[in-house]
Scaffold this active site. Structure first.
Site, PDB file in Angstrom:
ATOM      1  N   SER A  69       4.287   2.148   8.134  1.00 63.70           N
ATOM      2  CA  SER A  69       4.070   0.919   7.337  1.00 63.70           C
ATOM      3  C   SER A  69       5.298   0.613   6.499  1.00 63.70           C
ATOM      4  CB  SER A  69       2.891   1.120   6.382  1.00 63.70           C
ATOM      5  OG  SER A  69       1.720   1.262   7.104  1.00 63.70           O
ATOM      6  N   ASP A  87       0.927  -7.899   2.683  1.00 65.55           N
ATOM      7  CA  ASP A  87       0.954  -6.544   2.098  1.00 65.55           C
ATOM      8  C   ASP A  87       2.413  -6.146   1.864  1.00 65.55           C
ATOM      9  OD1 ASP A  87      -0.451  -3.351   3.294  1.00 65.55           O
ATOM     10  OD2 ASP A  87       0.852  -3.859   1.612  1.00 65.55           O
ATOM     11  N   HIS A 143       0.835  -1.214   0.000  1.00 62.16           N
ATOM     12  CA  HIS A 143       0.000   0.000   0.000  1.00 62.16           C
ATOM     13  C   HIS A 143       0.867   1.261   0.000  1.00 62.16           C
ATOM     14  CE1 HIS A 143       0.360  -0.484   4.466  1.00 62.16           C
ATOM     15  NE2 HIS A 143       0.380   0.820   4.444  1.00 62.16           N
TER      16      HIS A 143
END
Lengths: 110, 455
Positions: free
Chosen positions: B370, B297, B261
């Site tokens: 992240s 992810d 992402h």
């Protein structure tokens, strides 16, 4: 707490204190308080947060943001400012302590 | 006046001394702290940040909030009036750590009194522990969790033992209505230097007090190279892909892993910023990103030139729940500062068929972290890649201290294969995770073993 923390804990607990600010003659009309560090014991010098003094500033909190201002002398606060410092325990009975209002704290079961 | 200190580490709850009257000598601030505060939290960022000692939803008048914000970087020097009984010098004197001598990631001990003077019997000098998460000049951040009332409390280092590092400036930080779980500090050394200068301009009896302010211990940083943080933190990278940015970790001199992402499209151009040992920006290209349907992810960036001098972390082979871990990420400050280090423990290792497929930690993780790495604090081994923290959709509350990561053991074989042969086969297998793994990453209860038909 690991062995490495022994000296730091002793220093922290010896140096720690609380500072409360109130108006002369109106101790219960709301007091402001924060934590502080005892820098020197004789004579007593304490460093604490400045936020509790904003209600007492003669010129209002705006003077804190004046660009070139790095310090303000003690008489920048009104004469009715009363300060008290409290630190680690001794043998004194609890009765000697002024009862202050308790905040809305509770301990809900998890 | 002497301050008769209580016996050290005496049992909590013993009666306190009565409060001692004091007078205000000075209100003082550290101009560099205020300048960094405006740079990091002012301007456009200001609307996102709340520092009042209450949750964003609590009723705090705008004027009161304005007052608190203005006073945030201000401190006060008090003189305590002498007591009746003779006082003698006792207890360890405070010494001050020079600015810049405590490295990022170093353990810190905060000592303050939650709710100030309201309940000192119970809360006086409560301790909280964390690490130095980030610093910008005298503006410091720690993940030691502090509460309203601890403003002004001291923060001490483990080395040099008991050195005063900073004072608490704002115990609660909220960003975009999310509790950040970090505490804003003002370094003590520059604050006391400001106090010395201010005292010198006051009448002689006050000026003499400057000699009583605690000395700085240890070698001033200008005689030291900037004290480096933990060596493993250097592998954390800032990753920019178009307008999106996040964190990443170098797993080989030419390979950086981040989240899908953050860098979603294969062949996308990505700019990778390495901060240590020197600040460089290197272009790269996304050579692999998992499908949206994959629970993992992950994206892999191949750099156009090798990272020079960045220690490549050792991938862990085993995980131990409860071990002390550190997350390094660019959340909170993003490009405005180097990465933040937050500490905690490995709170859960979720397995499917005896294979770790998810890690959880208690470190404070924020948006922007992240893709960042989790390290074992003791060994420095790379444990995993952070992908998300937790939001309660019912209340909207975010929990930075509950976060999820992909174990490096899931990625390492495929990364090694690609790094050595250029073969993406292993990475493509991440798109075919089994249903039980998908269920775990959907935060659902793993399906009970389906009862087998007797037929």
């Amino acid at each position: 707490m690991g062995r490495q923390w022994g000296p730091s804990m002793r220093t922290a607990e010896q140096a720690g204190c609380v500072v409360s600010a109130s108006r002369a003659g109106q101790p219960t009309a709301g007091s402001w308080s924060c934590s502080g560090v005892i820098l020197s014991r004789s004579p007593g010098l304490v460093l604490c947060h400045g936020g509790i003094f904003t209600p007492f500033l003669r010129a209002g909190s705006g003077c804190l943001t004046a660009a070139a201002t790095a310090f303000l002398p003690g008489d920048s606060c009104s004469d009715d400012l009363r300060l008290h410092v409290q630190w680690g325990p001794t043998a004194e009975s609890p009765a000697g302590r002024a009862e202050l209002g308790r905040p809305g704290l509770c301990t809900p079961q998890c | 006046a002497g301050l008769e200190p209580g016996p050290s580490s005496s049992p909590r709850g013993r009666p306190l001394q009565p409060p001692r009257p004091a007078e205000l000598l000075l209100l003082l601030s550290c101009p560099a702290f205020r300048a960094h505060f405006v740079r990091l939290f002012g301007g456009e960022a200001a609307e996102h940040w709340h520092f009042v000692s209450a949750a964003p939803d609590d009723e705090v008048s705008e004027e009161e909030e304005e007052d608190q914000l203005r006073a945030l970087g201000w401190f006060a020097l008090l003189r305590v009036h002498p007591g009746q009984e003779a006082e003698e010098e006792r207890g360890p004197a405070v010494a001050v750590a020079p600015l810049g001598t405590v490295p990022k990631g170093a353990p810190l001990l905060a000592c303050g009194s939650p709710f100030g003077a309201f309940c000192p019997d119970i809360f006086l000098n409560t301790l909280s522990r964390g690490v130095l998460s980030n610093s910008a000049g005298p503006l410091l951040l720690t993940d030691a969790r502090c509460l309203p009332g601890t403003e002004g409390g001291g923060v001490f280092a483990a080395r040099p033992a008991g050195a005063l590092v900073a004072l608490v400036a704002a115990p609660l930080c909220w960003k975009a209505r999310e509790w950040v779980g970090l505490t804003l500090l003002c370094a003590a050394a520059p604050l006391l230097q400001a106090a010395r200068m201010a005292l010198a301009s006051l009448p002689p009896d006050s000026a003499a007090l400057a000699a009583l302010l605690p000395p700085e211990v240890g070698t001033p940083p200008n005689l030291l190279l900037q004290v480096p943080g933990p060596p493993w933190a250097a592998a954390a990278m800032l990753v920019e892909c178009g307008t999106v940015w996040g964190s990443g970790v170098a797993v080989a001199p030419h390979l950086v892993v981040t989240c899908r992402h953050v860098a979603p499209r294969e062949a996308a151009k990505v700019l990778v910023h390495s901060i240590t040992p020197k600040s460089v920006a290197i272009w790269g290209c996304v050579v692999f990103a998992t499908q949206e349907t994959s629970p993992y992810d992950i994206a892999v960036v191949r750099l156009e030139e090798d990272l020079d001098g960045v220690p490549i972390p050792v991938p862990a082979e085993h995980f131990h729940e409860g071990e002390v871990v550190s997350v390094v990420g660019f959340g909170i400050f993003g490009q405005a500062c180097g990465p933040s280090v937050t500490s905690g423990i490995l709170s859960a290792v979720v397995q499917v068929d005896d294979t770790p497929v998810m890690l959880q930690t208690t470190c404070a993780v924020h948006s922007g972290s992240s893709g960042g790495p989790i390290f074992s604090t003791h060994s420095g081994d790379l444990l995993g890649i952070v992908t998300s923290n937790t939001r309660d959709n019912n209340t909207g509350a975010t929990y930075p201290h509950l976060n999820f990561s992909i174990p490096i053991t899931v990625l390492q074989p495929a990364l090694q294969r690609y790094s050595q042969t250029g073969d993406l086969g292993g990475l493509h297998e991440l798109d075919h995770a089994t249903e039980p793994v998908r269920v775990v990453w959907r935060l659902q209860r793993p399906l009970p073993q389906a009862p087998r038909s007797k037929l």
